[in-house]
Design a protein around this motif. Sequence first.
Motif, PDB file in Angstrom:
ATOM      1  N   HIS A   4      48.264  43.138  50.831  1.00  0.00           N
ATOM      2  CA  HIS A   4      49.054  42.010  50.341  1.00  0.00           C
ATOM      3  C   HIS A   4      48.734  41.729  48.877  1.00  0.00           C
ATOM      4  CE1 HIS A   4      50.317  41.332  54.422  1.00  0.00           C
ATOM      5  NE2 HIS A   4      49.048  41.364  54.804  1.00  0.00           N
ATOM      6  N   PHE A   5      49.789  41.502  48.116  1.00  0.00           N
ATOM      7  CA  PHE A   5      49.617  41.235  46.697  1.00  0.00           C
ATOM      8  C   PHE A   5      50.074  39.823  46.373  1.00  0.00           C
ATOM      9  CE2 PHE A   5      50.085  45.915  46.662  1.00  0.00           C
ATOM     10  CZ  PHE A   5      48.895  46.222  46.035  1.00  0.00           C
ATOM     11  N   ASP A   6      49.427  39.228  45.392  1.00  0.00           N
ATOM     12  CA  ASP A   6      49.780  37.917  44.876  1.00  0.00           C
ATOM     13  C   ASP A   6      50.989  38.090  43.960  1.00  0.00           C
ATOM     14  OD1 ASP A   6      50.011  35.548  43.422  1.00  0.00           O
ATOM     15  OD2 ASP A   6      47.874  35.416  42.962  1.00  0.00           O
ATOM     16  N   LYS A   7      52.069  37.413  44.273  1.00  0.00           N
ATOM     17  CA  LYS A   7      53.297  37.585  43.492  1.00  0.00           C
ATOM     18  C   LYS A   7      53.182  36.992  42.086  1.00  0.00           C
ATOM     19  CE  LYS A   7      55.473  33.466  45.414  1.00  0.00           C
ATOM     20  NZ  LYS A   7      56.592  32.927  46.136  1.00  0.00           N
ATOM     21  N   HIS A   8      52.120  36.258  41.824  1.00  0.00           N
ATOM     22  CA  HIS A   8      51.950  35.610  40.520  1.00  0.00           C
ATOM     23  C   HIS A   8      51.101  36.436  39.544  1.00  0.00           C
ATOM     24  CE1 HIS A   8      53.847  32.094  42.180  1.00  0.00           C
ATOM     25  NE2 HIS A   8      52.974  32.089  43.168  1.00  0.00           N
ATOM     26  N   LYS A   9      50.649  37.608  39.984  1.00  0.00           N
ATOM     27  CA  LYS A   9      49.791  38.436  39.141  1.00  0.00           C
ATOM     28  C   LYS A   9      50.290  39.877  39.216  1.00  0.00           C
ATOM     29  CE  LYS A   9      45.277  37.769  39.299  1.00  0.00           C
ATOM     30  NZ  LYS A   9      43.870  37.863  39.746  1.00  0.00           N
ATOM     31  N   PRO A  10      50.326  40.584  38.089  1.00  0.00           N
ATOM     32  CA  PRO A  10      50.790  41.973  38.112  1.00  0.00           C
ATOM     33  C   PRO A  10      49.999  42.822  39.117  1.00  0.00           C
ATOM     34  CG  PRO A  10      50.513  41.224  35.850  1.00  0.00           C
ATOM     35  CD  PRO A  10      49.942  40.149  36.732  1.00  0.00           C
ATOM     36  N   ILE A  11      50.699  43.702  39.815  1.00  0.00           N
ATOM     37  CA  ILE A  11      50.082  44.529  40.846  1.00  0.00           C
ATOM     38  C   ILE A  11      49.002  45.432  40.262  1.00  0.00           C
ATOM     39  CG2 ILE A  11      50.533  46.369  42.525  1.00  0.00           C
ATOM     40  CD1 ILE A  11      53.226  44.987  43.103  1.00  0.00           C
ATOM     41  N   ARG A  16      43.361  47.083  40.207  1.00  0.00           N
ATOM     42  CA  ARG A  16      42.166  47.210  39.377  1.00  0.00           C
ATOM     43  C   ARG A  16      41.053  46.300  39.905  1.00  0.00           C
ATOM     44  NH1 ARG A  16      41.546  46.133  33.094  1.00  0.00           N
ATOM     45  NH2 ARG A  16      39.592  45.040  33.268  1.00  0.00           N
ATOM     46  N   GLU A  17      41.405  45.043  40.234  1.00  0.00           N
ATOM     47  CA  GLU A  17      40.419  44.092  40.750  1.00  0.00           C
ATOM     48  C   GLU A  17      39.877  44.534  42.104  1.00  0.00           C
ATOM     49  OE1 GLU A  17      42.492  40.361  40.621  1.00  0.00           O
ATOM     50  OE2 GLU A  17      42.166  40.142  38.461  1.00  0.00           O
ATOM     51  N   LYS A  18      40.712  45.157  42.921  1.00  0.00           N
ATOM     52  CA  LYS A  18      40.246  45.645  44.220  1.00  0.00           C
ATOM     53  C   LYS A  18      39.208  46.758  44.037  1.00  0.00           C
ATOM     54  CE  LYS A  18      44.476  44.353  46.669  1.00  0.00           C
ATOM     55  NZ  LYS A  18      43.982  43.332  47.571  1.00  0.00           N
ATOM     56  N   ILE A  19      39.417  47.609  43.067  1.00  0.00           N
ATOM     57  CA  ILE A  19      38.430  48.654  42.772  1.00  0.00           C
ATOM     58  C   ILE A  19      37.146  48.007  42.241  1.00  0.00           C
ATOM     59  CG2 ILE A  19      37.898  50.664  41.320  1.00  0.00           C
ATOM     60  CD1 ILE A  19      40.956  51.320  41.475  1.00  0.00           C
ATOM     61  N   GLU A  20      37.299  47.037  41.345  1.00  0.00           N
ATOM     62  CA  GLU A  20      36.131  46.317  40.840  1.00  0.00           C
ATOM     63  C   GLU A  20      35.381  45.637  41.984  1.00  0.00           C
ATOM     64  OE1 GLU A  20      37.695  45.086  36.372  1.00  0.00           O
ATOM     65  OE2 GLU A  20      37.715  43.573  37.958  1.00  0.00           O
ATOM     66  N   ASP A  21      36.115  45.025  42.914  1.00  0.00           N
ATOM     67  CA  ASP A  21      35.486  44.372  44.063  1.00  0.00           C
ATOM     68  C   ASP A  21      34.679  45.365  44.893  1.00  0.00           C
ATOM     69  OD1 ASP A  21      36.599  41.930  43.342  1.00  0.00           O
ATOM     70  OD2 ASP A  21      38.199  42.005  44.847  1.00  0.00           O
ATOM     71  N   GLN A  22      35.211  46.571  45.055  1.00  0.00           N
ATOM     72  CA  GLN A  22      34.486  47.599  45.804  1.00  0.00           C
ATOM     73  C   GLN A  22      33.195  47.979  45.088  1.00  0.00           C
ATOM     74  OE1 GLN A  22      37.647  50.551  46.172  1.00  0.00           O
ATOM     75  NE2 GLN A  22      37.678  50.176  48.381  1.00  0.00           N
ATOM     76  N   ILE A  23      33.214  47.947  43.777  1.00  0.00           N
ATOM     77  CA  ILE A  23      31.998  48.224  43.001  1.00  0.00           C
ATOM     78  C   ILE A  23      31.021  47.067  43.149  1.00  0.00           C
ATOM     79  CG2 ILE A  23      31.079  48.523  40.649  1.00  0.00           C
ATOM     80  CD1 ILE A  23      33.768  50.053  40.040  1.00  0.00           C
ATOM     81  N   LEU A  24      31.524  45.845  43.076  1.00  0.00           N
ATOM     82  CA  LEU A  24      30.656  44.670  43.186  1.00  0.00           C
ATOM     83  C   LEU A  24      29.992  44.565  44.547  1.00  0.00           C
ATOM     84  CD1 LEU A  24      32.718  41.932  41.320  1.00  0.00           C
ATOM     85  CD2 LEU A  24      30.624  43.065  40.544  1.00  0.00           C
TER      86      LEU A  24
END
Length: 125
Positions: A4-11, A16-24
């Motif tokens: 699911h994506f937030d319609k208020h933020k570019p996909i 990119r944030e999901k990959i960063e989250d996996q790193i974090l």
Amino acid sequence: MNHHFDKHKPIYLQIREKIEDQILNDQLQEGDQAPSTNQLVHFYKVNHATVSKGVHQLVEEGILFKKRGIGMFVAEGAKERVIQKRKKTFVEDYVVGFVREANKLGLSDNEIIELIKQVKGRDAK
């Protein structure tokens, strides 16, 4: 991973944030191979250019690096770079406005700290 994506933020930013989250959260560690662009395209069912844009930004920031013909990998020091970037963003997106509003309300430093402790304690439950 969440589809699911937030319609208020570019996909591309969200990928990119999901990959960063996996790193974090240590799902991806330094030296690990990151999901390929094609894997991400198929998983999220989005355009290749969208995924490429997000991944390319991570490469530009030194969070991922390319091994030609092999794939993308998590760079040395990537987790710390993500943490520092997110801290800066956190301050800009949340703390600055929070402090401005607290000043308008005349809250003391101690009152602000107490409010933060209350919220943090409530969220820990």
